[in-house]
Design a protein around this motif. Structure first.
Motif, PDB file in Angstrom:
ATOM      1  N   LEU A  17      -5.719  12.812 -13.096  1.00 36.11           N
ATOM      2  CA  LEU A  17      -7.035  13.481 -12.329  1.00 36.11           C
ATOM      3  C   LEU A  17      -7.978  13.685 -13.203  1.00 36.11           C
ATOM      4  CD1 LEU A  17      -6.228  14.218  -9.312  1.00 36.11           C
ATOM      5  CD2 LEU A  17      -6.196  16.650  -9.986  1.00 36.11           C
ATOM      6  N   TYR A  18      -7.882  14.461 -14.310  1.00 33.03           N
ATOM      7  CA  TYR A  18      -9.013  14.689 -14.981  1.00 33.03           C
ATOM      8  C   TYR A  18      -9.703  13.514 -15.844  1.00 33.03           C
ATOM      9  CZ  TYR A  18     -11.868  16.950 -18.856  1.00 33.03           C
ATOM     10  OH  TYR A  18     -12.816  17.380 -19.509  1.00 33.03           O
ATOM     11  N   LEU A  39     -11.248  11.095 -13.244  1.00 31.21           N
ATOM     12  CA  LEU A  39     -12.285  11.613 -13.002  1.00 31.21           C
ATOM     13  C   LEU A  39     -13.614  11.258 -14.040  1.00 31.21           C
ATOM     14  CD1 LEU A  39     -14.204  13.389 -10.937  1.00 31.21           C
ATOM     15  CD2 LEU A  39     -13.584  15.250 -12.151  1.00 31.21           C
ATOM     16  N   ASN A  88     -13.310  10.185  -5.226  1.00 33.44           N
ATOM     17  CA  ASN A  88     -12.413  11.410  -4.610  1.00 33.44           C
ATOM     18  C   ASN A  88     -11.128  10.772  -3.794  1.00 33.44           C
ATOM     19  OD1 ASN A  88     -15.157  12.382  -4.944  1.00 33.44           O
ATOM     20  ND2 ASN A  88     -14.422  14.230  -3.978  1.00 33.44           N
ATOM     21  N   LEU A 117      -8.532   9.895  -6.059  1.00 35.51           N
ATOM     22  CA  LEU A 117      -7.690  10.868  -6.785  1.00 35.51           C
ATOM     23  C   LEU A 117      -6.754  11.509  -5.767  1.00 35.51           C
ATOM     24  CD1 LEU A 117     -10.833  12.582  -8.477  1.00 35.51           C
ATOM     25  CD2 LEU A 117      -8.832  11.092  -9.586  1.00 35.51           C
ATOM     26  N   PRO A 171      -9.746  20.488  -4.382  1.00 32.57           N
ATOM     27  CA  PRO A 171     -11.127  20.637  -4.489  1.00 32.57           C
ATOM     28  C   PRO A 171     -11.751  19.167  -4.428  1.00 32.57           C
ATOM     29  CG  PRO A 171     -10.146  21.885  -6.370  1.00 32.57           C
ATOM     30  CD  PRO A 171      -9.113  21.372  -5.719  1.00 32.57           C
ATOM     31  N   ALA A 172     -10.787  18.222  -4.555  1.00 29.18           N
ATOM     32  CA  ALA A 172     -11.262  16.700  -4.466  1.00 29.18           C
ATOM     33  C   ALA A 172     -11.669  16.757  -3.080  1.00 29.18           C
ATOM     34  CB  ALA A 172     -10.489  15.801  -4.937  1.00 29.18           C
ATOM     35  N   LEU A 187     -15.841  18.547  -3.118  1.00 26.21           N
ATOM     36  CA  LEU A 187     -16.713  18.701  -4.019  1.00 26.21           C
ATOM     37  C   LEU A 187     -17.157  17.237  -4.372  1.00 26.21           C
ATOM     38  CD1 LEU A 187     -15.541  21.371  -6.572  1.00 26.21           C
ATOM     39  CD2 LEU A 187     -17.636  21.638  -4.761  1.00 26.21           C
ATOM     40  N   PRO A 188     -18.573  16.838  -4.654  1.00 34.62           N
ATOM     41  CA  PRO A 188     -18.833  15.256  -5.083  1.00 34.62           C
ATOM     42  C   PRO A 188     -18.156  15.383  -6.581  1.00 34.62           C
ATOM     43  CG  PRO A 188     -20.534  17.110  -5.167  1.00 34.62           C
ATOM     44  CD  PRO A 188     -19.635  17.786  -4.444  1.00 34.62           C
ATOM     45  N   PRO A 189     -17.732  14.096  -7.056  1.00 30.74           N
ATOM     46  CA  PRO A 189     -16.853  13.986  -8.195  1.00 30.74           C
ATOM     47  C   PRO A 189     -17.889  14.143  -9.433  1.00 30.74           C
ATOM     48  CG  PRO A 189     -17.436  11.812  -7.292  1.00 30.74           C
ATOM     49  CD  PRO A 189     -18.037  12.916  -6.249  1.00 30.74           C
ATOM     50  N   CYS A 190     -19.087  13.822  -9.834  1.00 28.72           N
ATOM     51  CA  CYS A 190     -19.589  13.709 -11.077  1.00 28.72           C
ATOM     52  C   CYS A 190     -20.719  14.526 -11.233  1.00 28.72           C
ATOM     53  CB  CYS A 190     -20.307  12.491 -11.087  1.00 28.72           C
ATOM     54  SG  CYS A 190     -18.923  11.207 -10.991  1.00 28.72           S
ATOM     55  N   LEU A 191     -21.109  15.641 -10.275  1.00 26.81           N
ATOM     56  CA  LEU A 191     -22.078  16.553 -10.383  1.00 26.81           C
ATOM     57  C   LEU A 191     -22.133  17.658 -11.226  1.00 26.81           C
ATOM     58  CD1 LEU A 191     -25.067  16.642  -8.851  1.00 26.81           C
ATOM     59  CD2 LEU A 191     -23.940  18.385  -7.206  1.00 26.81           C
TER      60      LEU A 191
END
Lengths: 839, 115
Positions: B24-25, B28, B48, B51, B107-108, B111-115
């Motif tokens: 996951l980490y 991402l 997202n 994931l 949270p996926a 939340l937007p992934p890369c912000l």
């Protein structure tokens, strides 16, 4: 398996003593007995604790009033760095390991740990490493970058003196000790439990220690790797953590906290094991929720590895990733809470609770640790974490968790097992004074420190201006610190005085249920005169006659005429005895090897590299000679060749603790290798100035040839083992020699690849990592060749044969591992970048 | 997969959780480095979705393992045997691992992934 009961008890016990006793006088430095080594760890750890505490008192004196000039900024930086380092690496882990080393064989019905000489080596590495680190403080050149040694502050540019080197080399040296104890405890718990002690009947403390030891095996290698990389950067200019060379300082933080967060639970689990042992005894009833606690121990063991980034919430990681770690950080409270509810339920349902000294400290633990856990959940919330980051709030939280979660249960454990060690009882009055002073002083210091932090006082500042609202809180915290110091001094005084003035303890004074209380107080060098058969989880509650039968030789493994140190070898799940494990006796090799390794450490510190090389050769010589006195060698297993008793000696089979020790060690090794792969991929994706050359610098043809040679060598090792398993030792030595020769050719080919590559190791993190990977593979190839060569020589000497087939099965996993990491390395470091570039 | 009473069952669920966590980490991080979605898309991105799909796959495996171990623990074994302890505790561990996997991936959804 039935053994004859000894006819002359006194003579028989004298024989047992002569085989197991430590040498007298200075000779005791060669002792390998687990009780001796465990107590040495504890005493040395407590000495380091006093030094760490003294440093804390100096800091609290400095911070008591604003604008104080007792200590300057440089010294203050050294003090907080060394306080954290000493407490975490030289006190907390070694003392808990010492306790486990002392107790585990006694709890599982064994006479010693499985690798006694490694216990001794671990102790000396710890002692010498600790002295080396502390010597930097005496010389005024101690590390000053914090106990977490963040780069670039700890790099050569900003820490040019030898302080960081002391930390990196000394701590790596000490970690040899922690890892060796971790491997030994895992194997001992799984393979040497007494007859009938299945997993269901295993004392709960052993589950905790098993988890702690496995966590050490997986948790320490990332820091060992990080320390080696940083030392290479400082000494040889390899830019692993320098952005300009394609490195990244955040890689250090990742690797450090991959160790650092599990470390908190490595400390908490054995302490919780003490709590789970003491509470049922004080309650006079079994622990409620044994299976739930086993479940929560395993969960903590895993989830604690998924929290490391919560120490890095402010470094600029995407919010979604922060959320993953935030949830994981909150989730770890669940298994911890399961244990707390189980303890409370046990207390709640007890007919009567004996609030003796151990229970007093356990009560203090419950109060303080629950508070620390709650602030931990607060810190798991990202926005709150940002607000209090690097303030005294975090310092307060950390001390609530570590002092509450580790120190209070540790003292409870000291008081609980004191009568076992000394045969005497502590003073209730002094003990209670010690507890209350410590409890009050601790809360005065650290409860108020939460407020100081919320009012904005940063960590690691050596002084502050008046009028910021921190003055009174700091003064009270300092007063609290001194009250706590007085409490700890009182407790230690009680522990010391009781050896002379304490009243004699009756057998099993707490009415405990576990096997260690079946022993004499203090216990003999061999623990159990005869090894008991276990029929319940609470052997002393369910079988009051057991201690007498053990002492009278009415239980198992009573033979001693052969002069061997023996304990049972059993299967990991059911506890069925299938082997007799013969253990080595007292030996000077551990001390000699540790002294040579200390010389390596010192010569690296002073940059005397020729001396370092010489000392390495000497250390290797000692270790090789040590390994020779193994297996069927007369020094380890006298009369092994003349005897074919049942169950058989380990050397006569193909499975045993040595094989398990090798596999567990390889797991630690794999953790280090995976950390290296993580570093490679991390820098590749995250480092701002990472660059991959268009054409790979390593010769692909050379790597393929080297890989084929290695694979062939492994085939010969496999053939040697398979033939031996079928009772065929006709060409055993020849196959081992061929595997060594092929391995040597593999090593030489790798050396050529490395030489041919002309890597720019000081200019590019990419090349430096390739260099490191190749050296890692060459070290493994070299060791594999050495192992096969030694085995071939042992075949010639008669220590390995159809009759004693064990050892080739121990080295086989190492060869397989070497082959596995080789091809994985080629794939990740060479083939994948090639494919990526082509794309 | 090993028998429901094999000791490796005690670590299989949490180990799969750990692998999922790393994936996951890591997924991402690599996704954001290689092809970062537009932050304006919020959580409705391919990253997202990937994931979450991976998480669901892992959870199904863990739940299957949990049911298998629970059945063996409930029907076949004497309660005091070590095999019953392994199967029973492993069933609970698989289940908790599945819950932890879901919790961490939640949270996926937001939340937007890369912000």
């Amino acid at each position: 398996m039935t053994e004859r009961q000894p006819e002359n008890l006194q003579q028989w016990r004298a024989q047992l003593h002569s085989v197991w006793a430590n040498p007298p006088g200075w000779g005791s430095l060669a002792a390998v007995n687990h009780s001796t080594i465990g107590l040495r760890f504890i005493v040395t750890g407590m000495a380091f604790f006093l030094i760490g505490g003294l440093l804390a008192m100096l800091m609290r004196t400095q911070l008591a009033l604003p604008d104080q000039a007792l200590i300057d900024a440089e010294l203050y930086s050294q003090l907080f760095t060394m306080h954290g380092t000493v407490m975490m690496f030289l006190f907390a882990i070694p003392v808990l390991e010492g306790l486990a080393i002392y107790l585990i064989p006694k709890m599982i019905g064994a006479r010693d740990l499985v690798f006694p000489r490694i216990s001794s080596l671990g102790y000396y590495c710890y002692l010498f490493g600790g002295v080396i680190i502390l010597s930097s403080l005496v010389l005024g050149i101690a590390p000053n970058s914090g106990w977490f040694m963040y780069t670039p502050l700890s790099s050569a540019e900003f820490s040019p003196g030898p302080g960081s080197d002391f930390w990196l080399l000394g701590i790596t040296f000490v970690e040899i000790s922690a890892l060796s104890a971790g491997v030994e405890l895992v194997v001992s718990i799984l393979r040497t439990r007494s007859q009938g002690m299945s997993l269901t009947r295993m004392p709960i403390f052993c589950w905790y220690i098993l988890a702690m030891a496995l966590m050490i095996v997986f948790g320490f290698p990332p820091l060992i790797l990080a320390s080696i990389l940083l030392e290479l950067e400082r000494a040889a200019g390899m830019p692993f953590f320098a952005v300009a060379g394609g490195g990244d300082p955040l890689l250090w933080q990742h690797l450090f906290w991959l160790f650092g967060h599990p470390e908190v639970y490595i400390l908490f689990l054995p302490a919780a094991g003490i709590v789970s042992t003491v509470i049922p005894v004080a309650c006079g009833r079994p622990l409620i929720g044994y299976r739930w606690i086993v479940l929560s121990i395993i969960l903590i063991g895993f989830i604690s590895f998924g929290l490391w980034v919560h120490h890095m919430f402010t470094v600029g990681i995407p919010h979604l990733a922060l959320a993953f770690f935030s949830v994981a950080s909150m989730f770890v409270a669940v298994p911890t809470a399961i244990q707390i509810f189980a303890w409370l339920a046990t207390l709640w349902t007890a007919p009567r609770v004996a609030f003796n000294l151990p229970m007093l400290w356990i009560t203090g633990f419950l109060v303080i640790f629950v508070c620390g856990g709650l602030t931990g959940v607060m810190l798991a919330l990202v926005p709150f974490n940002w607000q209090v980051h690097d303030t005294h709030f975090v310092v307060a939280h950390m001390h609530y968790v570590l002092v509450g979660g580790m120190f209070f249960p540790l003292v409870a454990g000291f008081y609980y097992w004191l009568p076992l060690v000394s045969g005497r009882m502590p003073s209730e009055r002094l003990g209670r004074w010690g507890f209350w002073l410590t409890f009050i002083g601790f809360n005065a210091t650290f409860l108020l420190m939460h407020l100081t932090g919320l009012l904005g006082m940063p960590r690691r500042i050596y002084t502050y201006q008046p009028g910021l609202g921190w003055d009174t809180l700091n003064l009270l915290s300092s007063v609290g610190g001194f009250i706590m110091a007085a409490g700890i001094a009182t407790m230690l005084l009680d522990l010391l005085l009781h050896f002379r003035f304490g009243r004699k303890a009756e057998p099993n004074p707490w009415r405990a249920d576990t096997l260690e209380w079946a022993l004499d107080t203090p216990p003999s060098a061999y623990n159990f005169a005869s090894l008991p058969t276990i029929r319940s989880r609470h052997p002393l509650w369910d079988d009051a006659d057991l201690p007498r039968r053990i002492a009278q030789g009415e239980e198992g493994l009573t033979g001693i005429a052969h002069g061997r140190r023996e304990t049972w070898g059993s299967d990991a799940v059911g506890g069925r005895v299938s082997q007799r494990v013969h253990l080595p006796g007292n030996s000077w090799w551990p001390l000699s090897a540790a002294a040579a390794l200390a010389l390596v450490c010192l010569s690296l510190l002073t940059q005397a590299y020729a001396l370092a090389l010489l000392a390495t050769v000497v250390a290797a010589g000692f270790l090789i000679r040590w390994s020779w006195e193994n297996g069927a060698h007369a020094a380890t297993a006298p009369e092994a060749g003349q005897e074919a008793a049942e169950p058989p000696l380990v050397a006569r089979g193909t499975d045993g603790p040595g094989l398990w020790g090798m596999v567990i060690t390889l797991l630690a090794n794999a953790a280090l290798y995976l950390s290296l792969l993580f570093g490679w991929f991390y820098l590749w994706t995250a480092s701002p100035q990472w660059s991959t050359p268009a054409e790979g610098p390593l010769s692909l043809a050379g790597l393929l040839v080297a890989g084929m040679l290695l694979a062939l060598a492994v085939v010969f090792v496999q053939r040697a083992s398979n033939a031996l398993a079928q009772g065929d030792d006709d060409n055993l030595g020849g196959r081992l020699w061929i595997s060594a020769a092929l391995g040597g050719a593999h090593w030489l080919t790798l050396a050529w690849v490395l030489h041919d590559a002309s890597l720019a190791t000081t200019e590019s993190a990419h090349d430096a990592l390739l260099w490191f990977m190749l050296v890692y593979l060459m070290v493994h190839a070299g060791l594999a060749v050495l192992f096969s060569t030694l085995q071939a020589l042992r075949v010639r000497a008669g220590y390995v044969s159809r009759q004693f087939p064990y050892e080739p099965f121990v080295i086989r996993p190492f060869w397989l591992y070497t082959l596995g990491v080789y091809w994985l390395g080629v794939a990740a470091f060479v083939l994948l970048p090639m494919a990526w570039t082509v794309r | 997969m090993a028998a429901a009473t094999h000791p490796l069952q005690l670590v299989a669920g949490p180990a799969l959780w750990a692998l999922g966590f790393v994936a996951l980490y890591g997924g991402l991080s690599v996704g954001c480095a290689v092809a970062p979605p537009d932050p304006a898309d919020g959580s409705g991105t391919w990253l997202n979705a990937s994931l979450i799909v991976m998480t669901l796959g892992l959870v199904i495996v863990m739940l299957y393992w949990a049911i298998r171990c629970a059945r063996v623990a409930a029907r076949d074994l004497p309660r005091e045997s070590p095999q019953a302890l392994i199967a029973g505790v492993a069933a609970a561990l698989h289940l908790v691992s599945a819950l932890a996997t879901v919790a961490i991936a939640l949270p996926a959804l937001m939340l937007p992934p890369c912000l």
